[in-house]
Write a protein that holds these residues in place. Structure first.
Motif, PDB file in Angstrom:
ATOM      1  N   VAL A 193       0.852  -1.199   0.000  1.00 29.57           N
ATOM      2  CA  VAL A 193       0.000   0.000   0.000  1.00 29.57           C
ATOM      3  C   VAL A 193       0.887   1.248   0.000  1.00 29.57           C
ATOM      4  N   GLU A 194       1.964   1.186   0.790  1.00 32.41           N
ATOM      5  CA  GLU A 194       2.911   2.306   0.834  1.00 32.41           C
ATOM      6  C   GLU A 194       3.479   2.560  -0.572  1.00 32.41           C
ATOM      7  N   TRP A 206      -5.355   2.616  -7.465  1.00 32.45           N
ATOM      8  CA  TRP A 206      -4.466   1.469  -7.285  1.00 32.45           C
ATOM      9  C   TRP A 206      -5.222   0.341  -6.595  1.00 32.45           C
ATOM     10  N   LEU A 252       0.785   4.066  -2.832  1.00 26.74           N
ATOM     11  CA  LEU A 252       0.547   5.486  -2.535  1.00 26.74           C
ATOM     12  C   LEU A 252       1.684   6.352  -3.059  1.00 26.74           C
ATOM     13  N   GLY A 311      -7.458   2.051  -3.523  1.00 24.70           N
ATOM     14  CA  GLY A 311      -7.405   3.463  -3.147  1.00 24.70           C
ATOM     15  C   GLY A 311      -6.933   4.290  -4.321  1.00 24.70           C
ATOM     16  N   GLU A 312      -6.598   5.533  -4.009  1.00 22.91           N
ATOM     17  CA  GLU A 312      -6.123   6.446  -5.061  1.00 22.91           C
ATOM     18  C   GLU A 312      -4.849   7.145  -4.598  1.00 22.91           C
ATOM     19  N   THR A 313      -3.961   7.450  -5.530  1.00 18.69           N
ATOM     20  CA  THR A 313      -2.779   8.247  -5.190  1.00 18.69           C
ATOM     21  C   THR A 313      -3.201   9.713  -5.070  1.00 18.69           C
TER      22      THR A 313
END
Ligand code: BT5
Length: 256
Positions: free
Chosen positions: A36-37, A144, A40, A136-138
């Motif tokens: 996830v990191e 992503w 992002l 999620g989204e950047t």
């Protein structure tokens, strides 16, 4: 931990047969958190793999036991699928596991939505693998998805919770690197191909045609699982009509 194997998944780093950039950790808290990191930070097509996790988790933050010798892996994707279809990536992850195990001569089946089970004629299928997808989204607004897969490969079943099993009970020679290679190439093939995901899933899922009980926010539903729809939701035929079930816990029931 017992009988931890010496060999690691490090051999996957830079492997030209793997369609993702592999990041390997001997020990990590959670490959999902690391993926996830990376997502992002705008990275994509990365596979984070670990030999052991100290803080692995499943749905709703449940603990995921991750002793050395397992396959703990999270893939960072930029999905082309529309947001309402991202659950299909969970189905794709489970299909990747089944395909990789089949190639290794091990049969397994899928329980909707995210479990891979060792089939058991005595009606007590045991969980071999689980899949957890986060999306999620950047900051730049790019969507992503992180597909986390935990597979009890060369793990002592005594180190796992009740109801779980490992490949050690099904095979003697467990080539974890070959399994991951195959799993990742299947993920790569399926990730943007919803129709193939659905067709293959219909073939490999044990859930279809079974009597099941699913727990939903509105209570429990008992019926026969008849199909998945284009979003990966399950269609269940009940005494009061056909219901569409999204994420939930699902139990296979003995035929009455
Ligand atoms: C899942 O959750 O099945 C998804 C598990 C995803 C784990 C991977 S490992 C790589 C990546 N990094 C992470 O931190 N997570 C992902 P769920 O359906 O909620 O199932 C959780 C339940 O399975 C637990 O409550 C236990 O009952 C059981 N369980 C825990 N560890 C297990 C294991 N190693 N094998 C089989 N079952 C297990």
């Amino acid at each position: 931990m017992t009988d931890a194997p010496d060999e690691t998944l490090a051999a996957l780093v830079g492997d030209p047969a793997v369609p993702f950039r592999v990041e390997h950790h001997v020990t990590i808290e959670s490959t999902n958190d690391r993926a996830v990191e990376a997502a992002l930070a705008g990275e994509q097509d990365v596979a984070v793999v670990a030999d052991r996790q100290t803080g692995g988790y499943g749905r709703r933050g449940r603990e995921w036991r991750s002793p050395a010798g397992g396959i703990w892996l999270s893939v960072v994707l930029r999905p082309e699928l529309p947001p309402e279809r991202t659950q299909l990536l969970t189905l794709a992850g489970a299909l990747g596991v089944v395909a990789a195990l089949r190639e290794a001569g091990i049969e397994s089946v899928i329980k909707w939505p995210n479990d891979v089970l060792a089939p058991d004629p005595g009606w007590s299928d045991r969980k071999l693998a689980g899949v957890l997808t986060r999306t999620g989204e950047t900051a730049a607004g790019d969507r992503w998805a992180v597909v986390g897969i935990g597979l009890n490969a060369d793990v002592d079943p005594a180190d796992l919770p009740t109801g779980a099993t490992s490949l050690r009970t099904l095979a003697t020679d467990i080539d974890r690197v070959a399994i991951v290679r195959r799993l990742l190439s299947m993920m790569d093939r399926l990730r943007d191909d919803p129709e193939t995901i659905l067709d293959t899933w219909r073939r490999d899922a044990e859930t279809l045609g079974m009597r099941i009980r699913v727990e939903t926010a509105d209570g429990s539903i008992v019926g026969t699982a008849v199909d998945v729809d284009e979003t990966g939701a399950l269609r269940v035929e009940t005494e009061t009509g056909t219901k569409r079930v999204t994420a939930s816990a699902c139990e296979h029931l003995r035929p009455t």
